[in-house]
Every structure is written in structure tokens, then in C-alpha cells.
Design a protein around this motif. Structure first.
Motif, mmCIF file in Angstrom:
data_model
loop_
_atom_site.group_PDB
_atom_site.id
_atom_site.type_symbol
_atom_site.label_atom_id
_atom_site.label_comp_id
_atom_site.label_asym_id
_atom_site.label_seq_id
_atom_site.Cartn_x
_atom_site.Cartn_y
_atom_site.Cartn_z
ATOM 1 N N CYS A 185 -17.120 -1.279 -10.146
ATOM 2 C CA CYS A 185 -16.541 -0.469 -11.220
ATOM 3 C C CYS A 185 -15.591 0.583 -10.673
ATOM 4 C CB CYS A 185 -17.650 0.189 -12.036
ATOM 5 S SG CYS A 185 -18.742 1.280 -11.094
ATOM 6 N N SER A 186 -15.804 1.019 -9.431
ATOM 7 C CA SER A 186 -14.922 2.028 -8.839
ATOM 8 C C SER A 186 -13.527 1.465 -8.599
ATOM 9 C CB SER A 186 -15.519 2.544 -7.529
ATOM 10 O OG SER A 186 -15.754 1.468 -6.637
ATOM 11 N N VAL A 187 -13.444 0.225 -8.123
ATOM 12 C CA VAL A 187 -12.135 -0.399 -7.899
ATOM 13 C C VAL A 187 -11.445 -0.664 -9.231
ATOM 14 C CG1 VAL A 187 -10.944 -2.386 -6.905
ATOM 15 C CG2 VAL A 187 -12.930 -1.420 -5.747
ATOM 16 N N LEU A 188 -12.204 -1.088 -10.238
ATOM 17 C CA LEU A 188 -11.619 -1.268 -11.563
ATOM 18 C C LEU A 188 -11.103 0.054 -12.109
ATOM 19 C CD1 LEU A 188 -11.020 -3.042 -14.009
ATOM 20 C CD2 LEU A 188 -13.353 -2.589 -14.815
ATOM 21 N N GLY A 189 -11.868 1.122 -11.913
ATOM 22 C CA GLY A 189 -11.406 2.441 -12.353
ATOM 23 C C GLY A 189 -10.143 2.872 -11.644
ATOM 24 N N MET A 190 -10.032 2.553 -10.343
ATOM 25 C CA MET A 190 -8.820 2.886 -9.588
ATOM 26 C C MET A 190 -7.615 2.157 -10.163
ATOM 27 S SD MET A 190 -7.981 2.097 -5.573
ATOM 28 C CE MET A 190 -7.955 0.336 -5.906
ATOM 29 N N LEU A 191 -7.767 0.871 -10.456
ATOM 30 C CA LEU A 191 -6.659 0.094 -10.993
ATOM 31 C C LEU A 191 -6.265 0.575 -12.389
ATOM 32 C CD1 LEU A 191 -7.780 -3.481 -9.849
ATOM 33 C CD2 LEU A 191 -6.097 -1.985 -8.773
ATOM 34 N N ILE A 192 -7.262 0.886 -13.216
ATOM 35 C CA ILE A 192 -6.973 1.374 -14.565
ATOM 36 C C ILE A 192 -6.236 2.703 -14.501
ATOM 37 C CG2 ILE A 192 -8.032 2.265 -16.686
ATOM 38 C CD1 ILE A 192 -10.210 0.168 -16.369
ATOM 39 N N ASN A 193 -6.687 3.600 -13.634
ATOM 40 C CA ASN A 193 -6.034 4.899 -13.523
ATOM 41 C C ASN A 193 -4.610 4.770 -13.001
ATOM 42 O OD1 ASN A 193 -6.321 7.867 -13.712
ATOM 43 N ND2 ASN A 193 -6.050 7.803 -11.493
ATOM 44 N N LEU A 194 -4.390 3.853 -12.053
ATOM 45 C CA LEU A 194 -3.046 3.635 -11.526
ATOM 46 C C LEU A 194 -2.110 3.102 -12.610
ATOM 47 C CD1 LEU A 194 -1.064 3.504 -9.145
ATOM 48 C CD2 LEU A 194 -1.982 1.232 -8.618
ATOM 49 N N VAL A 195 -2.581 2.134 -13.378
ATOM 50 C CA VAL A 195 -1.763 1.584 -14.458
ATOM 51 C C VAL A 195 -1.474 2.650 -15.508
ATOM 52 C CG1 VAL A 195 -1.729 -0.084 -16.353
ATOM 53 C CG2 VAL A 195 -2.558 -0.774 -14.090
ATOM 54 N N LEU A 196 -2.477 3.461 -15.840
ATOM 55 C CA LEU A 196 -2.284 4.505 -16.838
ATOM 56 C C LEU A 196 -1.251 5.528 -16.386
ATOM 57 C CD1 LEU A 196 -3.081 5.811 -19.507
ATOM 58 C CD2 LEU A 196 -4.992 6.919 -18.330
ATOM 59 N N LEU A 197 -1.319 5.928 -15.112
ATOM 60 C CA LEU A 197 -0.345 6.877 -14.592
ATOM 61 C C LEU A 197 1.066 6.291 -14.620
ATOM 62 C CD1 LEU A 197 -2.311 8.303 -11.518
ATOM 63 C CD2 LEU A 197 -1.774 9.516 -13.629
ATOM 64 N N CYS A 198 1.183 5.034 -14.252
ATOM 65 C CA CYS A 198 2.507 4.401 -14.258
ATOM 66 C C CYS A 198 3.072 4.294 -15.671
ATOM 67 C CB CYS A 198 2.433 3.015 -13.611
ATOM 68 S SG CYS A 198 2.097 3.039 -11.828
ATOM 69 N N VAL A 199 2.231 3.934 -16.638
ATOM 70 C CA VAL A 199 2.688 3.816 -18.024
ATOM 71 C C VAL A 199 3.131 5.171 -18.562
ATOM 72 C CG1 VAL A 199 1.938 3.311 -20.383
ATOM 73 C CG2 VAL A 199 1.332 1.754 -18.516
ATOM 74 N N LEU A 200 2.325 6.206 -18.330
ATOM 75 C CA LEU A 200 2.706 7.536 -18.793
ATOM 76 C C LEU A 200 3.997 8.000 -18.139
ATOM 77 C CD1 LEU A 200 -0.766 9.360 -18.873
ATOM 78 C CD2 LEU A 200 0.624 8.656 -20.826
ATOM 79 N N ASN A 201 4.172 7.664 -16.857
ATOM 80 C CA ASN A 201 5.388 8.061 -16.162
ATOM 81 C C ASN A 201 6.617 7.364 -16.752
ATOM 82 O OD1 ASN A 201 6.793 9.248 -13.650
ATOM 83 N ND2 ASN A 201 7.232 7.065 -13.462
ATOM 84 N N VAL A 202 6.488 6.070 -17.058
ATOM 85 C CA VAL A 202 7.612 5.335 -17.651
ATOM 86 C C VAL A 202 7.966 5.902 -19.018
ATOM 87 C CG1 VAL A 202 8.316 3.103 -18.585
ATOM 88 C CG2 VAL A 202 7.165 3.208 -16.367
ATOM 89 N N LEU A 203 6.959 6.177 -19.837
ATOM 90 C CA LEU A 203 7.221 6.725 -21.169
ATOM 91 C C LEU A 203 7.822 8.124 -21.082
ATOM 92 C CD1 LEU A 203 4.008 5.573 -23.076
ATOM 93 C CD2 LEU A 203 6.292 4.548 -23.136
ATOM 94 N N ALA A 204 7.349 8.920 -20.121
ATOM 95 C CA ALA A 204 7.881 10.275 -19.986
ATOM 96 C C ALA A 204 9.325 10.274 -19.490
ATOM 97 C CB ALA A 204 7.013 11.092 -19.026
ATOM 98 N N ASN A 205 9.761 9.163 -18.889
ATOM 99 C CA ASN A 205 11.125 9.064 -18.360
ATOM 100 C C ASN A 205 12.105 8.433 -19.338
ATOM 101 O OD1 ASN A 205 11.605 10.052 -15.575
ATOM 102 N ND2 ASN A 205 9.773 8.853 -15.146
ATOM 103 N N LEU A 206 11.656 8.167 -20.549
ATOM 104 C CA LEU A 206 12.568 7.584 -21.532
ATOM 105 C C LEU A 206 13.731 8.521 -21.787
ATOM 106 C CD1 LEU A 206 10.133 6.050 -24.192
ATOM 107 C CD2 LEU A 206 11.552 4.834 -22.537
ATOM 108 N N GLU A 207 14.942 7.984 -21.770
ATOM 109 C CA GLU A 207 16.139 8.785 -21.968
ATOM 110 C C GLU A 207 16.963 8.197 -23.108
ATOM 111 O OE1 GLU A 207 18.205 8.919 -18.294
ATOM 112 O OE2 GLU A 207 16.691 10.133 -17.265
ATOM 113 N N GLY A 208 17.743 9.037 -23.723
ATOM 114 C CA GLY A 208 18.581 8.595 -24.829
ATOM 115 C C GLY A 208 18.514 9.584 -25.983
#
Length: 679
Positions: free
Chosen positions: A115-138
Motif C-alpha cells: 500500500c505504501s508504493v501505491l500511495g507513492m504512485l497516487i501522490n505522484l500522479v496527483l501532484l503532476c495533475v495539479l501542476n498541469v492544471l495550475a499551469n493552464l494559460e490563456g
């Protein structure tokens, strides 16, 4: 001058804190109470006047102790709140989430996966998604709104997760100690088999390192030949600036300052990662983002939009250049406006007190000592309180006794490289603290069991019982790393359902596995840019380690469980533990090999690279090869030598270990490996 000024000045004069503002690659001298107290007394005499100087001649009174302790606790309130309230609450929340993920995997989906490795992967994906959304321009209104919500969510989320995750990354070495402590409980091993294990370790380490180095060099040559990889002319010099290279690369590296935590010196920095929160101009104009409260981060760093500060240039040996080009000082108008990185303070700024406190010099000494060594004081108190709990026959409780010994031993082990710099590379804190813990526990058990050495082994079975956060509520008495035990003798222990010290630390190691997602996210651009150089050696190393080690070890006469344990030799211990647990191999052998691999990487890394003709400025080859073969210990060493190589190393061992854990979780692969070694 206030008492706070005295505490702060004493910290700066104390060698344990002398590198707080300017990190140095050289270890500092050990703390000498006489010189520090003398300096504190001179400052105290100047601030309190001549009336209090006469009281210095007398001894310590009860009033001095009461005032000193009360003021010491008062000035440490911020550290106590952050370290003993905020961080534990965050850790408990993460434990709850991991417990839920484990139940989801085992009870609902019916698969075996950490479960720790799954949590690491989930947290990494969540951080990347939030970063992409926060970088939306236009100029589209919905994009602006989404960017606003994502940026606020990103900031709030980091506020919640960074304190406990940075804590577990900073003290990750402590969580490896239990695997060494329980070595006396392992099955006996013959001298011939020990020699075989040593031979496989040495030959395998050298061969795999050479394979990785030459593969990386070949890939770099081929990709550069076809114009697919642009190598830096001087890769060892890294400039964090507002020039065009910043917008292209955006390295999220900081100067890796040492810890400035009150009372304890470590070679790790308090903030393991610096994660930038990108912000749109329109968002900046309408909203204010606050930094985590209570952290060493300047609040509202974008409020006045100050001019860029002189940037750091990393040179050989971790030195920093003070030369600043004009392009660094002036913003580039051709680049899109982006938020500056989060500024991490490297010096603890003392709070101003308007009214000076009229304390006696003795009370000031106690205040200064307690404020500087509050953690030492608390764990010494825990150890003293645990002694009657351990030696009272009707109680005989192990958890506080072992925990106090473990933490204090690690603190002492951290001071050895400071006192004797020549032992810096070989006197690893894990090895030193393990010897200290076993020695103290052995003496303590001899006293309790009236000189019977067997009592030491019996007590050691409760150092790590197996009742971690996943098994805490199963209602069963456990000992010796998960063995279900029947009824103990009536007077042996009154807390047979309690976890051991090793269970607490191994549970925290699961949090540190999740926390690896932070440095992986921080250095994601390095991973993308060097993907075709990074992945082939990782895949080849996985194939050689996962499928060749156990077969070869088994056929030369090494026991099946130990043959499987060799699979985790190159994996950092945080990921190696769930890896070998899934394969039912020898955790003890894996732990020893992992730590020794890291130490060997630090000791012989530079001579081997020189022998293999790896350039000093080739941070990719050095970082990836050491990350795959030597894990987190070599990465910690690279932090002081070449931060850019350290980022590649952290990426390498994280990806390498994660793929290995995923492979071990596949039932067919697991059964195949076990069948190859006769299980």
C-alpha cells in the motif's frame, strides 16, 4: 539583549549549528560545553548588568531550575508544536489513508501489493495533475478559473503533506535500524556460506556498476551522434537564473542546507524538496497564496514582487561561486512571467522580545541549554522514565525502553563524523547506532535476567514484533517480526499486544516510501529530458538483479531465502523491504547488503569512476549508476558533492525500486522466482 538573542547567538557559536546559514561540505567540530557556556555567560553578564553577576558565584537554586526550564520550554514552543503535534497528526492521517488502501487491495481487489508504493504512485500522479492544471494559460475564463482552483488546491495540499513527508525523508536512516537490530535472531549461517555471500556481493557490485556506466556512456554517445541529446558544455556548473535556460529546464534544486532543527544536527536539510507552485498573472493579481504556517518559508513571497536575488552557481565539491552575471539580476522580458521558487530560509531568525527578561545567569544557562537541546532532553527523559517500566517484573514493557535507546544512539552516532572527520565515510550512523543499541540492550538484559545471556535474545524478540499499523488491531500477541505467540509466562510482559520499537520505525518507513513522490515530482523534468539515457540501464539492471541473482546464488550453495534476499541488494531499504517481503526472502540479508552497497558507493565511487574514465562533470552517469547500485546512502553523499547528480540518483533508485516492487507483486513472477531456488 534578550534571552532569545542569547539562545540564537549561542546556536550560531555552537559547532552543531554553525553551518546553519552557510552549509559546508566539511564536518564541524563536536560541541564543547565549556566554550559554549563561557560565551553564553559573557553575553548574559552584559545583558543583565552587574547586579546579576554576583549571583553567578553561587550554585544553582530551585528557582533557577524552575525559571530556566519554564523559559526554555517557552522559547521551544514553536519547535515542540511543529515536531510533536503538527507532524504526528499528519503522520496519523497518512497511516489512516495507507490502512484504507491496504484494506482495499487485500479485501476488495484481492491482490498483493504494498500500500505504501501505491500511495507513492497516487501522490505522484496527483501532484503532476495539479501542476498541469495550475499551469493552464490563456484568456478563456474557464481556464483561468481552473488554474485558480488548482493553484489554491496545490498550495493547501502541500501545506498538509510536506511537514510529515519531509520529516520521514529527513530521518529515513533511523527507520532502517530495526533490520540490523534483529540480525541476532536470524537463522545461523556457516562460514563457507558467508564467504560465498561476500564474493557474490563484491563481484556483483563491480560488474553491475561497470555495466551501468558503459551503457549510459554508450547511450549518450549514440543519442548525441544523432542529435537527440544535447549535453551541457560544462554540466557541473548549474545556474539557477531567470535566463532562457531557466524556462527550459526549471531545475528545482536548492542549496541543500543542513538541518537547523533545535537540538539535533543532521546532514540532511529540513526541507528535502522545493516544489514551485506556478501561478498565472491573472491569478497573482486577484489572490494571495500563503505558505505553510510554522515552516521556514517566507510568507507571501510574491507580495511585493522583489527583484531577483543573486543566484547560486554549483562548482566542484559543492562550493558556491559569488560571481553573478548581469542577466541574473535583470529579468528577461521575452520569458513568460512565472512565480519565483519558494524561498527556504537557511537561518533560524530569532523572535524579537520587546521587554528583556531579568533572569539570573544560571537560569539563562539552563534556558539556553534546554532550548538548544530540547530533543535530547525529551528523549533522555523518555529513557529514564522507561527504566522502571522495563525493570519492574510485573510490567516489563519494551516499547519506550527500546525507543529511547534507539533515538539517543542515533543522535550520538551523528556526532562521531563531526568529532573525527576521517571517519566520515565509513562511520555510517546506521552501523554505529546498531552497535550502540545492541550493546546497551545486552547489558540491560543481563541486569534484568540475572546474568543469563539467553534473556537478551528473548527480549530482542520484542524489538520488532510485527504489530505495525497494519496489524495493530488484530488482537493477537506477536513477537519476532510477525510470529504469532501463545500465552507468555505470566510475569514476562504485561503489554504483549503492544508494538515494538521496530514496528513503529518500520511503519514510519512506509510513510517515507510515500514521501519519495516529492523528490520524484521535483526532478520530473530531469527524468523526461534524460528518459532514453535513464530507462535502458534501469531495465537491464532490473533484469540482471531480479532474474540472475537468485539463480546464481542458489546454484553455488546459498540458502533459498538468502538467494531471494540478494534481489534487493541494489534497492534502497525503503523499497527493498516490501520487495523482499512480497517474495518471502531474507529481509536481514537484504538490509545488510543494501547498507553495505551504499557505503561502498561512497567509499569507492570516485576511484571507480576515475578508473572507468567517467568525466568529473558527467552528472548523469555518476548519478544514475550510483542511484541504481547504491540507493539512498549514495544519494545523500551526492547532495554534498554534486546536487544535480543527486537528483538523477534519487530518480534512478526510486524508479528502479518501484518497478522491482511491481514485478514482485505479480503472482506468476513471484512463483517463478521461488521455484528457481527450490521453494
Amino acid at each position: 539583549m534578550s534571552v532569545t538573542d542569547l539562545v540564537y547567538n549561542s546556536k550560531m557559536n555552537d559547532p552543531l549549528h554553525s553551518n546553519a546559514g552557510h552549509p559546508s561540505t566539511e564536518p564541524q567540530e563536536a560541541f564543547t560545553p565549556d566554550s559554549s557556556e563561557s560565551a553564553s555567560y559573557v553575553a548574559a553578564s552584559q545583558s543583565t548588568g552587574g547586579t546579576n553577576q554576583t549571583s553567578q558565584e553561587g550554585g544553582y537554586s530551585l528557582s533557577d531550575f524552575v525559571q530556566g526550564i519554564s523559559h526554555g520550554l517557552y522559547y521551544s514552543r514553536g519547535h515542540l508544536w511543529h515536531s510533536y503535534v503538527v507532524i504526528p497528526v499528519g503522520i496519523v492521517i497518512l497511516f489512516t489513508i495507507l490502512y484504507g488502501l491496504n484494506k482495499l487491495l487485500t479485501s476488495v481487489i484481492k491482490i498483493t501489493f504494498p500500500c505504501s508504493v501505491l500511495g507513492m504512485l497516487i501522490n505522484l500522479v496527483l501532484l503532476c495533475v495539479l501542476n498541469v492544471l495550475a499551469n493552464l494559460e490563456g484568456n478563456n475564463p474557464w481556464k483561468v478559473r481552473v488554474a485558480q482552483v488548482a493553484t489554491v488546491s496545490f498550495n493547501k495540499y502541500l501545506t498538509l503533506i510536506k511537514p510529515p513527508m519531509n520529516f520521514t525523508l529527513k530521518w529515513i536512516n533511523v527507520f532502517f535500524i530495526p533490520s540490523f537490530i534483529i540480525l541476532p535472531l536470524s537463522d545461523p549461517i556457516t562460514f563457507i556460506e558467508c564467504l560465498k555471500i561476500a564474493g557474490v556481493f563484491v563481484i556483483g557490485f563491480l560488474l553491475l556498476l561497470c555495466v551501468d556506466v558503459y551503457m549510459i556512456l554508450s547511450l549518450q554517445w549514440v543519442l548525441k551522434r544523432f542529435g537527440l541529446l544535447k549535453l551541457d558544455s560544462d554540466a557541473h556548473q548549474v545556474v539557477e537564473s531567470s535566463s532562457s535556460s531557466t524556462s527550459e529546464e526549471e531545475y528545482e534544486l536548492d542549496e541543500f542546507p543542513r538541518s537547523t532543527s533545535v537540538g539535533v544536527f543532521t546532514t540532511m536539510r529540513d526541507d528535502i524538496t522545493t516544489i514551485d507552485i506556478p501561478r498565472n498573472e491573472k491569478i497573482t493579481a486577484t489572490r494571495e497564496v500563503r505558505q505553510p504556517r510554522g515552516s521556514n518559508v517566507s510568507e507571501n513571497p510574491f507580495e511585493h514582487d522583489p527583484p531577483p536575488q543573486p543566484q547560486r552557481v554549483y562548482l566542484r565539491g559543492g562550493e558556491q561561486s559569488s560571481i553573478v552575471s548581469s542577466s541574473v539580476l535583470q529579468p528577461n522580458p521575452s520569458l513568460p512571467t512565472r512565480a519565483p521558487p519558494v524561498l527556504v530560509s537557511t537561518v533560524e531568525t530569532p523572535r524579537e522580545i520587546k521587554t528583556p527578561l531579568n533572569l539570573s545567569p544560571n537560569a539563562q544557562r539552563i534556558t539556553i541549554f534546554l532550548t538548544k537541546y530540547i530533543d535530547w532532553t525529551l528523549y533522555c527523559t523518555l529513557f529514564v522514565v522507561s527504566l522502571p517500566l522495563y525493570y519492574v517484573t510485573s510490567i516489563h514493557t519494551f516499547l519506550p525502553y527500546h525507543l529511547g535507546i534507539t533515538i539517543l544512539s542515533y543522535y550520538l552516532a551523528l556526532l562521531i563524523p563531526q568529532k573525527w572527520p576521517q571517519l566520515k565515510k565509513i562511520a555510517h550512523p546506521i552501523l554505529i547506532s546498531t552497535a550502540e543499541i545492541l550493546f546497551v540492550c545486552f547489558i540491560g538484559s543481563l541486569i534484568y535476567h540475572n546474568g543469563k545471556p539467553k534473556g537478551f535474545i528473548d527480549d530482542l524478540k520484542f524489538y520488532k514484533t510485527g504489530k505495525n499499523y497494519l496489524n495493530l488491531f488484530n488482537g493477537k500477541s506477536m513477537a519476532e517480526s510477525g510470529k504469532i505467540i501463545g500465552k507468555m509466562t505470566d510475569d514476562y510482559t504485561a503489554t504483549s499486544l503492544w508494538p515494538g520499537c521496530g514496528d513503529v520505525l518500520s511503519s514510519l518507513m512506509d510513510i517515507s516510501i510515500v514521501s519519495l513522490s516529492l523528490p520524484m515530482f521535483t526532478h520530473r523534468r530531469d527524468f523526461v529530458r534524460n528518459f532514453w539515457v535513464l530507462m535502458p540501464p534501469i531495465i537491464v539492471s532490473i533484469a540482471l538483479t531480479f532474474f540472475c541473482y537468485p539463480v546464481f546464488c542458489y546454484h553455488i550453495g546459498i540458502a533459498p531465502e538468502r538467494s531471494i534476499g540478494f534481489i534487493g541488494r541494489s534497492v534502497t531499504l525503503a523499497l527493498g523491504t516490501p520487495l523482499i517481503t512480497a517474495l518471502n526472502g531474507s529481509i536481514s540479508l537484504m538490509a545488510v547488503c543494501t547498507i553495505l552497497s551504499g557505503i561502498c558507493g561512497v567509499l569507492v565511487g570516485d576511484p571507480l569512476f576515475k578508473l572507468l574514465r567517467v568525466k568529473q562533470n558527467d552528472y548523469v552517469t555518476r548519478g544514475v549508476s550510483l542511484g541504481i547500485n547504491c540507493g539512498a546512502i549514495a544519494t545523500a553523499h551526492l547532495l554534498n558533492v554534486d546536487p544535480r547528480a543527486a537528483s538523477m540518483s534519487s530518480l534512478s533508485f526510486s524508479v528502479f525500486g518501484t518497478i522491482m516492487v511491481v514485478l514482485a507483486s505479480i503472482v506468476s513472477v513471484k512463483d517463478m522466482i521461488r521455484s528457481w531456488v527450490g521453494l
